[in-house]
Structures are given as structure tokens and as C-alpha cells.
Design a protein around this motif. Structure first.
Motif, PDB file in Angstrom:
ATOM      1  N   MET A  64     -38.643  24.064  29.980  1.00  0.00           N
ATOM      2  CA  MET A  64     -37.890  22.880  30.006  1.00  0.00           C
ATOM      3  C   MET A  64     -37.771  21.978  31.015  1.00  0.00           C
ATOM      4  O   MET A  64     -38.089  22.220  32.073  1.00  0.00           O
ATOM      5  CB  MET A  64     -36.492  23.543  29.638  1.00  0.00           C
ATOM      6  CG  MET A  64     -36.564  24.921  28.092  1.00  0.00           C
ATOM      7  SD  MET A  64     -34.344  24.528  28.285  1.00  0.00           S
ATOM      8  CE  MET A  64     -34.604  25.915  28.998  1.00  0.00           C
ATOM      9  N   THR A  65     -37.316  20.702  30.409  1.00  0.00           N
ATOM     10  CA  THR A  65     -37.682  19.400  31.294  1.00  0.00           C
ATOM     11  C   THR A  65     -36.160  19.886  32.351  1.00  0.00           C
ATOM     12  O   THR A  65     -35.453  19.880  31.876  1.00  0.00           O
ATOM     13  CB  THR A  65     -37.557  17.681  30.420  1.00  0.00           C
ATOM     14  OG1 THR A  65     -38.752  18.474  29.829  1.00  0.00           O
ATOM     15  CG2 THR A  65     -37.183  17.272  31.194  1.00  0.00           C
ATOM     16  N   ALA A  66     -36.397  19.465  33.565  1.00  0.00           N
ATOM     17  CA  ALA A  66     -35.485  19.459  33.966  1.00  0.00           C
ATOM     18  C   ALA A  66     -34.540  18.032  34.206  1.00  0.00           C
ATOM     19  O   ALA A  66     -35.156  17.250  34.511  1.00  0.00           O
ATOM     20  CB  ALA A  66     -35.394  19.527  36.080  1.00  0.00           C
ATOM     21  N   VAL A  67     -33.486  17.586  34.397  1.00  0.00           N
ATOM     22  CA  VAL A  67     -32.553  16.882  33.809  1.00  0.00           C
ATOM     23  C   VAL A  67     -32.170  16.283  35.186  1.00  0.00           C
ATOM     24  O   VAL A  67     -31.682  14.965  35.444  1.00  0.00           O
ATOM     25  CB  VAL A  67     -31.480  16.891  32.572  1.00  0.00           C
ATOM     26  CG1 VAL A  67     -30.910  15.400  31.935  1.00  0.00           C
ATOM     27  CG2 VAL A  67     -32.163  17.065  31.103  1.00  0.00           C
ATOM     28  N   VAL A  68     -31.346  18.088  36.076  1.00  0.00           N
ATOM     29  CA  VAL A  68     -30.953  17.088  37.495  1.00  0.00           C
ATOM     30  C   VAL A  68     -31.825  18.281  38.100  1.00  0.00           C
ATOM     31  O   VAL A  68     -31.985  18.706  38.142  1.00  0.00           O
ATOM     32  CB  VAL A  68     -29.658  17.376  36.800  1.00  0.00           C
ATOM     33  CG1 VAL A  68     -28.797  17.967  38.798  1.00  0.00           C
ATOM     34  CG2 VAL A  68     -28.832  16.874  35.793  1.00  0.00           C
ATOM     35  N   ARG A  69     -32.349  16.935  39.035  1.00  0.00           N
ATOM     36  CA  ARG A  69     -32.863  17.600  39.857  1.00  0.00           C
ATOM     37  C   ARG A  69     -32.094  17.379  42.032  1.00  0.00           C
ATOM     38  O   ARG A  69     -31.862  16.426  41.853  1.00  0.00           O
ATOM     39  CB  ARG A  69     -34.072  16.688  40.679  1.00  0.00           C
ATOM     40  CG  ARG A  69     -35.176  17.587  38.824  1.00  0.00           C
ATOM     41  CD  ARG A  69     -36.983  16.154  39.367  1.00  0.00           C
ATOM     42  NE  ARG A  69     -37.536  17.389  38.682  1.00  0.00           N
ATOM     43  CZ  ARG A  69     -38.020  16.089  37.523  1.00  0.00           C
ATOM     44  NH1 ARG A  69     -37.142  15.802  37.054  1.00  0.00           N
ATOM     45  NH2 ARG A  69     -38.626  16.945  36.288  1.00  0.00           N
ATOM     46  N   ILE A  70     -31.863  18.618  41.928  1.00  0.00           N
ATOM     47  CA  ILE A  70     -31.090  17.941  43.629  1.00  0.00           C
ATOM     48  C   ILE A  70     -32.286  18.737  44.684  1.00  0.00           C
ATOM     49  O   ILE A  70     -32.520  20.065  45.120  1.00  0.00           O
ATOM     50  CB  ILE A  70     -29.695  18.878  43.198  1.00  0.00           C
ATOM     51  CG1 ILE A  70     -28.782  18.743  43.047  1.00  0.00           C
ATOM     52  CG2 ILE A  70     -29.019  18.971  45.135  1.00  0.00           C
ATOM     53  CD1 ILE A  70     -27.575  19.405  41.914  1.00  0.00           C
TER      54      ILE A  70
END
Length: 320
Positions: A1-7
Motif C-alpha cells: 500500500m502507498t504510504a500517505v505519511v512518511r516520517i
């Protein structure tokens, strides 16, 4: 699945006091990620850093991206115009989040007027639809009520309606069911699962309640003293935790629901350290029954085992 949040490598400090250190985490489209940890672990700070809503004086390092936008690179006016479209926020205390002198419908309608430029009548109609979406009974009548005229569960639904009004790709919920009774809590959890499945929104759900995690989350991130201890699929972490701290949290939950009647409940020994006085090495080592000398010297490197990561020199189970 596509990451919507990246930290990536997030650090938050106030002066010389570090609240968060070395946080790297993703939240994927269509998933609920539960952020778990004891009071003072940094859960709310992480949520506020994600929304760029930390108080003045916070020093932030690292990278935070939401739906392709580098949050800390945006000018403040642009961020304000985007925040409701990118991130919806549901705080713990719904009463404090609502204006006590305005009907809830007017407060939801304001979102549509400010962000979409709708007329008062159009915004009101959209507000009623938003209240209906979160299953508030008789939304046309409820919209005219003031916050004190609603039950705790209905107020939380109203705040949820505001947070989801603009269909943001990310929802942050900071222990929103803590003050609710178990029946109402279950209704809110079921509602969030339904809305999340319908819209494929990415949800960061902050809690200290492992029972809520078991009922709601797809993945779990365990935070201890400002650092990530373990991240992985919910079912795997609850059935076979790798980190000793996660193991202890899970044991407290299962002992509560399945422990022998009349016997003392299991409790984690000691207390979490304050942000001003954290130990060297692994911050959990003073409370850890498996600690060895190396645990006191330096923070362990992150180990990856398939979909799971753990920061521990001596992980439990098949992580070793």
C-alpha cells in the motif's frame, strides 16, 4: 500500500530536553496505525509534530511528509489553508474542542465556509450531511444543539464530523474514547472502522489501551520514552511481541481479561523515565527483566524481521 505519511529521523526538543528521538515511521493509505505507550512517552507530541501544531519553543528536526507535502517546508499561510484538507484531528476532550456558545452545526459549517468558500446556507446543508455521516440521530435537529446538550459520545461524533468534513487523506485521533463508557467507546470504534474502510483514509490512533488496539488497528507502533520500541502488524504483535516492553504491555491486557479471579494483576515494575532524566542506552533497561550490561551503554540498532521492526539487543520470540 502507498504510504500517505512518511516520517524520517524526527526529533522534537524543548531546549536541552528531547521529547522524541530518531522516529521513522510510515502510515499507509487505508490503514489504521495505533500508536501505543504509557503517559509521557511522547505520543501526543508525535501527533502534533505530524500536524505541525507544536507550541512555540519546540525545536524540530527531521522530515515529515503528508500526502506528498513536506509539512515543515510549507509557509505558514499555505499550511493553514491545507491543514484541514490534509489532516483531520480528533482530540481527547471533545467538549474542550467545541465552542460552547455556538451550535455544533454552525461549527461544522464554518469548515466549509472557510475552506471552500460556500455560502451560509450551502455550508449548513453540508454540515447536516457531515453529522449524518457520523451517525448522529436526527442530524437536522442535532445541528441546532449546543455542545452541552449532547452526550459525550455525540460530541465526539460531532468533532469527528468536523475532522472528516473536507475528506482529508489522514486522520489523527488522540485517545478520543478514553473518557467514554465501554458501550459508547465500542460504537465510536465501529464507526471509525466503517468510515476508514469507505474512504481508505490513513488513521493514526493514539491510545494506551491494548483492548482498543486489538479491536481497531491494522498495525501498531510502540513508543517508549520518546523512541520507537517496535512496529508491526497488530495480530502479530499481540500474539508474539518482540520487545520486552511490548511483551509487558500485552501481558497486562491479557492478565486483565483472562487472569485468575482474586489474584493481583500483572504490572510493569518501576516507572517510565521523565524526559529530563532518561537513562543511557535502551531507555527501558531499568525496568527490563532481560537486561544485560550492553543495554545500559547505547541504544540498540533497529532490527527488521519482515513487516516488523524492533529496537532491542535481546528481542523475544522468533526475532532472535
Amino acid at each position: 500500500m502507498t504510504a500517505v505519511v512518511r516520517i524520517r529521523d524526527l526529533e522534537v526538543a524543548y531546549g536541552s530536553v528531547r521529547i522524541l528521538e530518531g522516529i521513522s515511521l510510515e502510515i499507509r493509505k487505508g490503514e489504521i496505525l495505533a500508536l501505543v505507550g504509557e503517559t509521557g512517552s511522547g505520543k501526543t507530541t508525535l501527533a502534533m509534530a505530524l500536524a505541525r501544531m507544536l507550541p512555540p519553543g519546540a525545536a524540530v528536526r527531521g522530515y515529515v511528509e503528508v500526502d506528498g507535502w513536506a509539512i515543515y517546508d510549507l509557509p505558514v499561510p499555505v499550511l493553514r489553508s491545507l491543514r484541514g484538507r490534509l489532516i483531520g484531528l480528533v482530540p481527547q476532550d471533545a467538549m474542550a474542542a467545541l465552542n460552547p456558545v455556538l451550535p455544533v452545526g454552525a461549527q461544522v459549517a464554518e469548515v466549509f465556509q472557510v475552506h471552500l468558500g460556500l455560502s451560509a446556507s450551502e455550508a449548513w446543508a453540508r454540515a447536516v450531511e457531515a453529522l449524518a455521516r457520523v451517525r448522529i440521530p436526527r442530524p437536522e435537529q442535532a445541528a441546532r444543539l449546543y455542545p452541552h446538550q449532547l452526550s459525550g459520545g455525540m460530541r465526539q461524533r460531532a468533532v469527528l464530523a468536523m475532522a472528516l468534513a473536507l475528506n482529508p487523506p489522514v486522520l489523527i485521533a488522540d485517545e478520543p474514547t478514553t473518557a467514554l463508557d465501554r458501550l459508547t467507546q465500542g460504537e465510536i470504534l465501529a464507526l471509525v472502522r466503517r468510515l476508514q474502510a469507505e474512504s481508505e483514509i490513513a488513521v493514526l490512533w493514539i491510545t494506551h489501551d491494548i483492548g482498543v488496539v486489538a479491536a481497531l488497528a491494522h498495525r501498531v507502533a510502540v513508543l517508549y520514552a520518546g523512541r520507537l520500541a517496535e512496529v508491526g502488524p497488530c495480530a502479530e504483535i499481540l500474539s508474539a511481541p518482540f520487545h520486552p516492553y511490548t511483551e509487558a504491555l500485552v501481558r497486562t491486557y491479557y492478565d486483565l481479561i483472562n487472569g485468575p479471579r482474586g489474584e493481583p494483576l500483572y504490572a510493569i515494575q518501576g516507572y517510565p523515565p521523565s524526559a529530563r532524566d532518561r537513562p543511557s542506552g535502551c531507555p527501558f533497561h531499568p525496568r527490563c527483566p532481560y537486561r544485560q550490561e550492553i543495554c545500559q551503554d547505547r541504544f540498540p540498532e533497529i532490527l527488521q524481521r519482515g513487516e516488523r521492526i524492533v529496537a532491542c539487543y535481546f528481542p523475544r520470540g522468533n526475532a532472535r
